[in-house]
Design an enzyme around this catalytic site. Structure first.
Site, PDB file in Angstrom:
ATOM      1  N   SER B 133       0.848  -1.192   0.000  1.00 40.38           N
ATOM      2  CA  SER B 133       0.000   0.000   0.000  1.00 40.38           C
ATOM      3  C   SER B 133       0.888   1.248   0.000  1.00 40.38           C
ATOM      4  O   SER B 133       1.652   1.447  -0.954  1.00 40.38           O
ATOM      5  CB  SER B 133      -0.961  -0.071   1.186  1.00 40.38           C
ATOM      6  OG  SER B 133      -1.968   0.896   1.070  1.00 40.38           O
ATOM      7  N   HIS B 175      -4.146  -0.883  -4.322  1.00 47.31           N
ATOM      8  CA  HIS B 175      -5.602  -1.124  -4.187  1.00 47.31           C
ATOM      9  C   HIS B 175      -6.260  -0.814  -5.541  1.00 47.31           C
ATOM     10  O   HIS B 175      -7.335  -0.205  -5.597  1.00 47.31           O
ATOM     11  CB  HIS B 175      -6.219  -0.222  -3.102  1.00 47.31           C
ATOM     12  CG  HIS B 175      -5.597  -0.363  -1.744  1.00 47.31           C
ATOM     13  ND1 HIS B 175      -5.905  -1.393  -0.888  1.00 47.31           N
ATOM     14  CD2 HIS B 175      -4.672   0.393  -1.098  1.00 47.31           C
ATOM     15  CE1 HIS B 175      -5.207  -1.253   0.241  1.00 47.31           C
ATOM     16  NE2 HIS B 175      -4.444  -0.187   0.132  1.00 47.31           N
ATOM     17  N   GLU B 202      -5.046  -5.544  -4.821  1.00 38.59           N
ATOM     18  CA  GLU B 202      -4.889  -6.029  -3.445  1.00 38.59           C
ATOM     19  C   GLU B 202      -4.464  -7.505  -3.433  1.00 38.59           C
ATOM     20  O   GLU B 202      -4.783  -8.266  -4.345  1.00 38.59           O
ATOM     21  CB  GLU B 202      -6.213  -5.844  -2.692  1.00 38.59           C
ATOM     22  CG  GLU B 202      -6.546  -4.363  -2.519  1.00 38.59           C
ATOM     23  CD  GLU B 202      -7.830  -4.105  -1.756  1.00 38.59           C
ATOM     24  OE1 GLU B 202      -8.575  -5.067  -1.474  1.00 38.59           O
ATOM     25  OE2 GLU B 202      -8.088  -2.923  -1.438  1.00 38.59           O
TER      26      GLU B 202
END
Lengths: 291, 291
Positions: B133, B175, B202
């Site tokens: 992330s 994401h 993800e």
């Protein structure tokens, strides 16, 4: 007043076009049909709620100054072969297909006299044919019939069918950005690499001027996905799997974009990557060749 | 046991990797760090909840058989220059950067001794550097700092910043499919056409083997957006407007995809469209050149 037979248009709308406020997309449809003095026919055959659909478009086109507005509900194939239907279409300057389900639309009108009359109106009389949502998807020869839109492309996630074939070599999806349908359009292109995928956003239209060019009108954009040079392992992927795709060409044309077909010998501003698409969608097809 | 200095890896994870079940992505990170016998350091500097992050990864790496697990919380730039931090990194085989906010991560470690130690670990010692992330976005030299993800690309919707520069010439988003970030990655590429956009889903990692090749591991896919041949009117679009983009190249590499750098004179299976990307991300950079 006669239409100009060389000036047919397709107005291919991604659904959810504004019908009560500015009505930018519907206003352009009316203009391309020759304005409020011309006759506009609404075909609600894709919808299970034909009368509700008609009320919405009847009001919208009235607001836009269209005096002659006709509803063709077409609930059955018999309806689509009826004399009154053909009479109404024979002098329509604008023919508008509502949303609903493109499979229902094709089941009711595919291969009928109404279908032939649509082609004649566009290719021979120079009428303006509009379609929104299901009415948009139905316009291509290879039609996206059903499919779910997951986060990644997925082998087997889409089913194709035979559409109206007002335009060939492309497949049309709608509600495109809003419903996050790129992965599903990539699935179509990965499985059918000779088709160029066209994703149309809501309240947005891809307008095709037969034999002349394209423009995009509305709030969103038109996404074109060209997989013809792609490397893909689609053939070897198991059902439900995500294929590897290398070198897919993507074009994004927001409202206001416009391209004219190049004129022989003259300079033009069409990027090479867009030229095939432009030739494809604007192609003049004589009626006898296209069925 | 020494690491092989020519065999560094980056494990660039799109967030939300499984930490309690199969742990496919984290398992591969541990393998590439040399297995459970090696020391793994977790840097939680991107997160405002450093201790919670550490608990999660401490448990996950313990489950994967890693005995030597060290937490570097790094709340300040002083922390990032502290001797104990550098000592812990000097013999780490795996260094993992958690999620949080990439701006916080860079504010705390950018240009510090810890930053230099990360580069040395990857480029000189052959360590495995993981980031998920925010920890993934931070790895590129030009970093996607903030941005909102609307349905269409939008001029001015993204802000860039200076990232760690473990990899150059690309910009990383995470994401990716789950948060529908293609439009925002297209915005980055339209505004910065010499960067290739990399969108990582993800529970999915793009793994870079320094000087050798790439692989994709996990449930989703890696999307690469290459706008270097693109035609765009970005320069003329007003702030908030959607640019026109023609001929963007898109590649989709699902989990299981792998490409090795071609060896001179030998046949290879890398599509030409992917070759530049492959050379770019695997580039061996001597430490003195990269800052």
């Amino acid at each position: 007043m006669e239409l100009d037979k060389d000036k047919g248009h397709l107005v291919i709308i991604g659904g959810h076009e504004d019908r009560t406020q500015d009505k930018t997309v519907l206003k352009r449809f009316v203009e391309l049909a020759g304005g409020g003095g011309r006759k506009i026919v609404v075909i609600s055959a894709a919808s299970g709620m034909a009368d509700e659909m008609w009320k919405i478009y009847d009001a919208a086109f009235a607001d836009l100054g269209v005096e002659r507005r006709v509803h063709l509900a077409v609930h059955t194939r018999e309806d689509a072969n009826a004399d009154n239907v053909l009479r109404e279409l024979s002098d329509a300057a604008g023919i508008f297909m509502t949303g609903g389900d493109q499979k229902r639309l094709l089941a009711n009108i595919g291969g009928t006299a109404l279908d032939r009359a649509l082609h004649q109106a566009y290719q021979q009389r120079g009428a303006c044919i509009g379609g929104t949502s299901a009415g948009a998807s139905a316009m291509s020869g290879h039609m996206l019939a059903t499919g779910h839109a997951g986060p990644q492309p997925e082998k087997g996630a889409v089913n194709m069918g035979a559409g109206l074939g007002l335009v060939h070599g492309v497949v049309i999806d709608q509600h495109f950005s809003e419903r996050h349908r790129l992965a599903r359009l990539l699935t179509v292109v990965a499985q059918n690499p000779y088709l160029q995928g066209v994703g149309i956003d809501e309240d947005t239209a891809l307008i095709v001027a037969r034999g002349r060019g394209i423009e995009v009108v509305g709030q969103g954009a038109v996404t074109i996905v060209d997989g013809r040079s792609m490397h893909s392992n689609m053939a070897d992927v198991a059902g439900g799997g995500c294929p590897q795709l290398v070198d897919v060409r993507l074009h994004l044309l927001p409202g206001g974009s416009a391209y004219q077909l190049p004129v022989a010998g003259a300079e033009h501003a069409v990027p090479a990557a867009l030229l095939d698409f432009l030739h494809l969608v604007t192609k003049r097809i004589d009626y006898h060749e296209d069925h």
